[in-house]
Design a protein around this motif. Sequence first.
Motif, short mmCIF file in Angstrom:
data_model
loop_
_atom_site.label_atom_id
_atom_site.label_comp_id
_atom_site.label_asym_id
_atom_site.label_seq_id
_atom_site.Cartn_x
_atom_site.Cartn_y
_atom_site.Cartn_z
N PHE A 35 13.39 50.06 14.46
CA PHE A 35 13.99 50.63 15.04
C PHE A 35 14.52 49.93 16.64
CE2 PHE A 35 10.72 53.16 13.55
CZ PHE A 35 10.80 54.42 12.86
N ARG A 298 17.93 62.21 11.52
CA ARG A 298 16.99 60.99 11.92
C ARG A 298 16.45 61.47 13.17
NH1 ARG A 298 19.81 55.18 9.72
NH2 ARG A 298 20.01 55.87 7.44
N ARG A 299 17.65 61.85 14.03
CA ARG A 299 16.65 62.15 15.60
C ARG A 299 15.78 63.23 15.77
NH1 ARG A 299 20.48 66.45 18.84
NH2 ARG A 299 19.82 67.98 16.52
N VAL A 302 12.54 61.49 14.21
CA VAL A 302 12.13 60.84 15.77
C VAL A 302 11.54 61.22 16.36
CG1 VAL A 302 12.66 58.98 16.97
CG2 VAL A 302 13.44 58.50 14.46
N TYR A 322 19.41 56.86 20.06
CA TYR A 322 18.64 56.35 20.80
C TYR A 322 17.64 57.26 21.66
CZ TYR A 322 21.68 52.25 21.15
OH TYR A 322 23.08 51.70 20.35
N LEU A 374 13.96 53.32 21.26
CA LEU A 374 13.97 53.66 19.10
C LEU A 374 15.44 54.00 18.91
CD1 LEU A 374 10.76 55.94 19.17
CD2 LEU A 374 10.61 53.56 18.60
N TYR A 376 17.55 54.78 15.91
CA TYR A 376 17.47 55.12 15.29
C TYR A 376 18.49 54.86 13.36
CZ TYR A 376 19.19 59.49 17.10
OH TYR A 376 20.15 60.26 17.60
N SER A 377 19.72 54.42 14.48
CA SER A 377 20.75 54.22 13.70
C SER A 377 20.58 53.06 11.74
CB SER A 377 22.16 53.47 15.10
OG SER A 377 21.57 52.93 14.66
N ILE A 379 17.70 52.80 10.39
CA ILE A 379 16.26 53.16 9.67
C ILE A 379 16.67 54.50 8.76
CG2 ILE A 379 14.63 53.79 11.80
CD1 ILE A 379 13.10 52.96 10.34
N ILE A 384 11.61 56.10 8.46
CA ILE A 384 11.33 56.92 10.05
C ILE A 384 10.49 56.96 9.83
CG2 ILE A 384 11.69 58.76 11.29
CD1 ILE A 384 15.06 57.37 11.25
#
Length: 398
Positions: A35, A298-299, A302, A322, A374, A376-377, A379, A384
């Motif tokens: 991350f 992903r956002r 997370v 992020y 963190l 997340y681009s 992973i 995640i």
Amino acid sequence: MKIARRIDGLGTETAFAVAQAAGEWKARGNRVFPFHLGDIDLPTAPHIVEAMNAAIADGKTGYCPGPGIPELREALADDIGSRRGMTISADEVVVTTGGKPVITKFLQTVMDPGEGVLYPNPGFPIYESQIEYLGGVPLPYRYVPTADGFAIDLDHLRSLITPQTTALIYNDLQNPISAESTDAEREAVAQIAQEHDLWVLSDEAYFEMRYEGASRSIAALPGMAERTVILYTFSKKFAMTGSRLGCAVAPRAVAHVISTLNTNDESCTTHFVQWAGIAALTGTQEPVRRMLEEFRARRDAVCDLVNTIPGMSVEVPQSTFYVFPDVTDTVRRMGLTSVSEFAEQALRSTGVSFCTREHFGRRQPGEDREYIRLAYSGIGLDDITEGLTRLRAWVDSV
């Protein structure tokens, strides 16, 4: 033999230092959940790669004009202008080897040694590094937490300005904290710049990395185009981080200086990469749409998971890739002395690797909250989920 004293003021992009530590931990046979670095794990779109390969095959491997090939400058002027409601001409566009060189060349153009430059803190660490390296006076302005995320402390920003202040760096859709200005805040920053006759660098690296709403540029506000340089990059939107392609959009006099700096520094941006940039701008945008869909998922994952970890909380940002959770209560409940210690132990206990607030500029007086970033681009969703589940279990166990 001595090393020049100015090197003492040169910092680095601190996420790469975290990446090195994570890489060493992984090399010992440990699992790592990355991350820490805002790289992108999705490939550059095929039509962009094909255009680059075709340009190589066509012999576009030599020198080309320092400010960029005319075809790309025209395409950039049209695309950037249309998305911001501005009229931009090709001679106001200077192609660069990524977005990052625009920071240095902006400062070289508008800042003399001893002059002050306002910049966001927490913020991209290269701002602070280059101001100090080039002999300027760093003037970090802060953000304050709100119910919707973070906002610029406008009173603090105003208090930093002196007659020797020459420029303001403004990063709407901000790295690392994902803050986005309201219209009122953006207009207030523009008013401050005009009242104090400041140059503005508008870092718009994440202008189109958004999931809801619409981005707006400070350069499009009345009275701002003539004092603003826009930083643009292909790295984020088109997953071209390693291609090193970007540009500055600047008033003609500034654009001329940046072009001259290009000639002095690297002669020109890689010729065949510029043809890839044209394909990115004028070809299908479907890969961009699909990437944003993936990053939105992903956002959401997370943010949902972070908010289940004891002592952590984060708002859901509308842009960038992020999140910047407040981990103050987590650090305290675990009896740790600092957020840096939390990051070190998290890597060794869970494999989760991330940057902390300390990686984005020196702490300012009065800061008493602890944050991590963190990204997340780079992973995927499965990692995640597994990584943050491990982090939650570790925190729970203490």
